[in-house]
Design a protein around this motif. Structure first.
Motif, PDB file in Angstrom:
ATOM      1  N   SER A   1      42.736  40.100  47.829  1.00 23.14           N
ATOM      2  CA  SER A   1      43.231  41.062  48.808  1.00 23.14           C
ATOM      3  C   SER A   1      43.799  40.370  50.041  1.00 23.14           C
ATOM      4  CB  SER A   1      42.133  42.055  49.207  1.00 23.14           C
ATOM      5  OG  SER A   1      41.092  41.389  49.887  1.00 23.14           O
ATOM      6  N   ALA A   2      44.942  40.887  50.444  1.00 23.62           N
ATOM      7  CA  ALA A   2      45.628  40.465  51.659  1.00 23.62           C
ATOM      8  C   ALA A   2      46.465  41.658  52.105  1.00 23.62           C
ATOM      9  CB  ALA A   2      46.498  39.248  51.388  1.00 23.62           C
ATOM     10  N   GLU A   3      46.852  41.680  53.366  1.00 24.91           N
ATOM     11  CA  GLU A   3      47.530  42.869  53.881  1.00 24.91           C
ATOM     12  C   GLU A   3      48.820  43.201  53.138  1.00 24.91           C
ATOM     13  OE1 GLU A   3      47.818  43.323  58.090  1.00 24.91           O
ATOM     14  OE2 GLU A   3      45.780  42.592  58.377  1.00 24.91           O
ATOM     15  N   THR A   4      49.704  42.232  52.946  1.00 30.54           N
ATOM     16  CA  THR A   4      50.984  42.548  52.313  1.00 30.54           C
ATOM     17  C   THR A   4      51.259  41.754  51.050  1.00 30.54           C
ATOM     18  OG1 THR A   4      52.178  40.952  53.688  1.00 30.54           O
ATOM     19  CG2 THR A   4      52.045  43.223  54.506  1.00 30.54           C
ATOM     20  N   LEU A   5      50.331  40.911  50.614  1.00 31.79           N
ATOM     21  CA  LEU A   5      50.536  40.157  49.381  1.00 31.79           C
ATOM     22  C   LEU A   5      50.212  41.033  48.177  1.00 31.79           C
ATOM     23  CD1 LEU A   5      48.901  36.717  50.300  1.00 31.79           C
ATOM     24  CD2 LEU A   5      51.339  37.270  50.241  1.00 31.79           C
ATOM     25  N   GLU A   6      50.848  40.733  47.066  1.00 32.62           N
ATOM     26  CA  GLU A   6      50.562  41.436  45.815  1.00 32.62           C
ATOM     27  C   GLU A   6      49.146  41.094  45.352  1.00 32.62           C
ATOM     28  OE1 GLU A   6      52.587  43.554  44.117  1.00 32.62           O
ATOM     29  OE2 GLU A   6      54.019  43.397  45.763  1.00 32.62           O
ATOM     30  N   ALA A   7      48.560  41.940  44.545  1.00 32.30           N
ATOM     31  CA  ALA A   7      47.218  41.705  44.007  1.00 32.30           C
ATOM     32  C   ALA A   7      47.188  40.477  43.108  1.00 32.30           C
ATOM     33  CB  ALA A   7      46.737  42.926  43.238  1.00 32.30           C
ATOM     34  N   THR A   8      48.353  40.045  42.620  1.00 32.44           N
ATOM     35  CA  THR A   8      48.443  38.870  41.744  1.00 32.44           C
ATOM     36  C   THR A   8      48.668  37.569  42.524  1.00 32.44           C
ATOM     37  OG1 THR A   8      50.820  39.223  41.466  1.00 32.44           O
ATOM     38  CG2 THR A   8      49.351  40.237  39.821  1.00 32.44           C
ATOM     39  N   ALA A   9      48.680  37.625  43.843  1.00 34.28           N
ATOM     40  CA  ALA A   9      48.993  36.457  44.673  1.00 34.28           C
ATOM     41  C   ALA A   9      48.045  35.280  44.448  1.00 34.28           C
ATOM     42  CB  ALA A   9      48.996  36.837  46.145  1.00 34.28           C
ATOM     43  N   CYS A  10      46.808  35.546  44.083  1.00 41.05           N
ATOM     44  CA  CYS A  10      45.849  34.456  43.879  1.00 41.05           C
ATOM     45  C   CYS A  10      46.110  33.691  42.588  1.00 41.05           C
ATOM     46  CB  CYS A  10      44.427  34.994  43.893  1.00 41.05           C
ATOM     47  SG  CYS A  10      43.877  35.540  45.528  1.00 41.05           S
ATOM     48  N   MET A  11      46.746  34.332  41.613  1.00 39.93           N
ATOM     49  CA  MET A  11      47.012  33.673  40.331  1.00 39.93           C
ATOM     50  C   MET A  11      48.467  33.202  40.187  1.00 39.93           C
ATOM     51  SD  MET A  11      44.171  33.314  38.726  1.00 39.93           S
ATOM     52  CE  MET A  11      44.701  32.798  37.095  1.00 39.93           C
ATOM     53  N   ASP A  12      49.408  33.910  40.819  1.00 38.85           N
ATOM     54  CA  ASP A  12      50.821  33.535  40.719  1.00 38.85           C
ATOM     55  C   ASP A  12      51.060  32.192  41.400  1.00 38.85           C
ATOM     56  OD1 ASP A  12      51.309  35.910  39.439  1.00 38.85           O
ATOM     57  OD2 ASP A  12      52.199  36.911  41.180  1.00 38.85           O
ATOM     58  N   GLY A  13      51.529  31.226  40.641  1.00 44.20           N
ATOM     59  CA  GLY A  13      51.797  29.902  41.195  1.00 44.20           C
ATOM     60  C   GLY A  13      50.556  29.093  41.503  1.00 44.20           C
ATOM     61  N   LEU A  14      49.414  29.511  40.981  1.00 41.23           N
ATOM     62  CA  LEU A  14      48.150  28.795  41.220  1.00 41.23           C
ATOM     63  C   LEU A  14      48.269  27.353  40.753  1.00 41.23           C
ATOM     64  CD1 LEU A  14      45.098  28.943  42.002  1.00 41.23           C
ATOM     65  CD2 LEU A  14      44.668  29.591  39.627  1.00 41.23           C
ATOM     66  N   THR A  15      47.922  26.416  41.620  1.00 40.29           N
ATOM     67  CA  THR A  15      47.889  25.010  41.225  1.00 40.29           C
ATOM     68  C   THR A  15      46.438  24.549  41.227  1.00 40.29           C
ATOM     69  OG1 THR A  15      48.277  24.259  43.507  1.00 40.29           O
ATOM     70  CG2 THR A  15      50.204  24.472  42.093  1.00 40.29           C
ATOM     71  N   LEU A  16      46.064  23.846  40.168  1.00 40.56           N
ATOM     72  CA  LEU A  16      44.679  23.410  39.963  1.00 40.56           C
ATOM     73  C   LEU A  16      44.650  21.927  39.658  1.00 40.56           C
ATOM     74  CD1 LEU A  16      43.773  26.321  37.553  1.00 40.56           C
ATOM     75  CD2 LEU A  16      42.959  26.093  39.903  1.00 40.56           C
ATOM     76  N   HIS A  17      43.660  21.246  40.194  1.00 40.81           N
ATOM     77  CA  HIS A  17      43.459  19.838  39.858  1.00 40.81           C
ATOM     78  C   HIS A  17      42.020  19.459  40.168  1.00 40.81           C
ATOM     79  CE1 HIS A  17      44.594  19.094  44.176  1.00 40.81           C
ATOM     80  NE2 HIS A  17      45.357  20.115  43.914  1.00 40.81           N
ATOM     81  N   SER A  18      41.649  18.264  39.727  1.00 37.04           N
ATOM     82  CA  SER A  18      40.262  17.821  39.862  1.00 37.04           C
ATOM     83  C   SER A  18      40.191  16.363  40.283  1.00 37.04           C
ATOM     84  CB  SER A  18      39.546  17.996  38.515  1.00 37.04           C
ATOM     85  OG  SER A  18      38.218  17.532  38.591  1.00 37.04           O
ATOM     86  N   ARG A  19      39.246  16.056  41.137  1.00 41.79           N
ATOM     87  CA  ARG A  19      38.940  14.674  41.512  1.00 41.79           C
ATOM     88  C   ARG A  19      37.718  14.170  40.735  1.00 41.79           C
ATOM     89  NH1 ARG A  19      40.913  12.428  46.503  1.00 41.79           N
ATOM     90  NH2 ARG A  19      42.313  13.914  47.470  1.00 41.79           N
ATOM     91  N   THR A  20      37.278  14.971  39.784  1.00 43.12           N
ATOM     92  CA  THR A  20      36.090  14.635  38.996  1.00 43.12           C
ATOM     93  C   THR A  20      36.495  14.413  37.540  1.00 43.12           C
ATOM     94  OG1 THR A  20      35.504  16.862  38.273  1.00 43.12           O
ATOM     95  CG2 THR A  20      34.791  16.227  40.480  1.00 43.12           C
ATOM     96  N   ASN A  21      35.511  14.119  36.698  1.00 44.52           N
ATOM     97  CA  ASN A  21      35.750  13.992  35.269  1.00 44.52           C
ATOM     98  C   ASN A  21      35.883  15.359  34.589  1.00 44.52           C
ATOM     99  OD1 ASN A  21      35.655  11.216  35.404  1.00 44.52           O
ATOM    100  ND2 ASN A  21      33.454  11.147  35.036  1.00 44.52           N
ATOM    101  N   ILE A  22      35.589  16.418  35.317  1.00 40.90           N
ATOM    102  CA  ILE A  22      35.669  17.776  34.790  1.00 40.90           C
ATOM    103  C   ILE A  22      37.105  18.282  34.942  1.00 40.90           C
ATOM    104  CG2 ILE A  22      34.797  20.129  34.972  1.00 40.90           C
ATOM    105  CD1 ILE A  22      32.252  18.846  36.322  1.00 40.90           C
ATOM    106  N   LYS A  23      37.725  18.695  33.853  1.00 37.64           N
ATOM    107  CA  LYS A  23      39.090  19.218  33.902  1.00 37.64           C
ATOM    108  C   LYS A  23      39.081  20.630  34.482  1.00 37.64           C
ATOM    109  CE  LYS A  23      40.635  16.684  29.860  1.00 37.64           C
ATOM    110  NZ  LYS A  23      41.109  16.800  28.482  1.00 37.64           N
ATOM    111  N   VAL A  24      40.172  20.968  35.185  1.00 38.69           N
ATOM    112  CA  VAL A  24      40.326  22.315  35.731  1.00 38.69           C
ATOM    113  C   VAL A  24      41.605  22.904  35.150  1.00 38.69           C
ATOM    114  CG1 VAL A  24      40.496  23.714  37.808  1.00 38.69           C
ATOM    115  CG2 VAL A  24      39.131  21.634  37.838  1.00 38.69           C
ATOM    116  N   LEU A  25      41.462  24.092  34.555  1.00 32.40           N
ATOM    117  CA  LEU A  25      42.578  24.767  33.899  1.00 32.40           C
ATOM    118  C   LEU A  25      42.770  26.161  34.474  1.00 32.40           C
ATOM    119  CD1 LEU A  25      41.319  24.028  30.288  1.00 32.40           C
ATOM    120  CD2 LEU A  25      42.983  22.672  31.546  1.00 32.40           C
TER     121      LEU A  25
END
Length: 139
Positions: free
Chosen positions: A114-138
């Protein structure tokens, strides 16, 4: 001497600017650390909201896989409020879980964003993920 001072100021400005979060239509999540505690595995995430507006609340459906690729746990990670262009760290303890047993973390979707004017999909659209550990993030 004046040229050397100017060069030093320009160099400092470019290094200082490198620490700032980029503004864009995305959210960046880094698995920064996985630390074994007496209570379980503690995952530390570094988040940067690259949107031009604060995110008031971000909750992700997250799937944890063991090192063999089997689903270990399906859970929700409440990342809370994410101000624009400011890094935030969120930590979660996974009870009765050994960090060495985790192989992957999958951000399966956004339960709420939730955000005032962002779409409900804003958290997933263009999401970039990475890890500094041995655990992969997808995602």
């Amino acid at each position: 001497m004046r040229a050397l001072q100017t060069l030093a100021i320009c160099l400092f400005a470019s290094v200082a600017g490198a620490d700032e979060a980029p503004i864009g239509q995305h959210l960046d999540i880094e698995l920064n650390a996985a630390t074994q505690t007496d209570q379980g595995c503690q995952l530390s995430f570094l988040l940067i909201n690259g949107h031009a507006q604060d995110i008031k609340s971000a909750v992700f459906e997250t799937v944890l896989f063991d090192t063999a690729g089997a689903v270990k746990l399906l859970t929700l990670f409440d990342m809370g409020e994410l101000p624009t262009s400011r890094p935030r760290v969120r930590q979660f303890i996974l009870p009765q879980t050994q960090c060495a047993e985790l192989g992957q973390v999958l951000f399966n979707g956004s339960k709420s964003c939730s955000a005032e004017t962002l779409e409900a999909t804003a958290c997933m659209d263009g999401l970039t993920l990475h890890s500094r550990t041995n655990i992969k993030v997808l995602g």
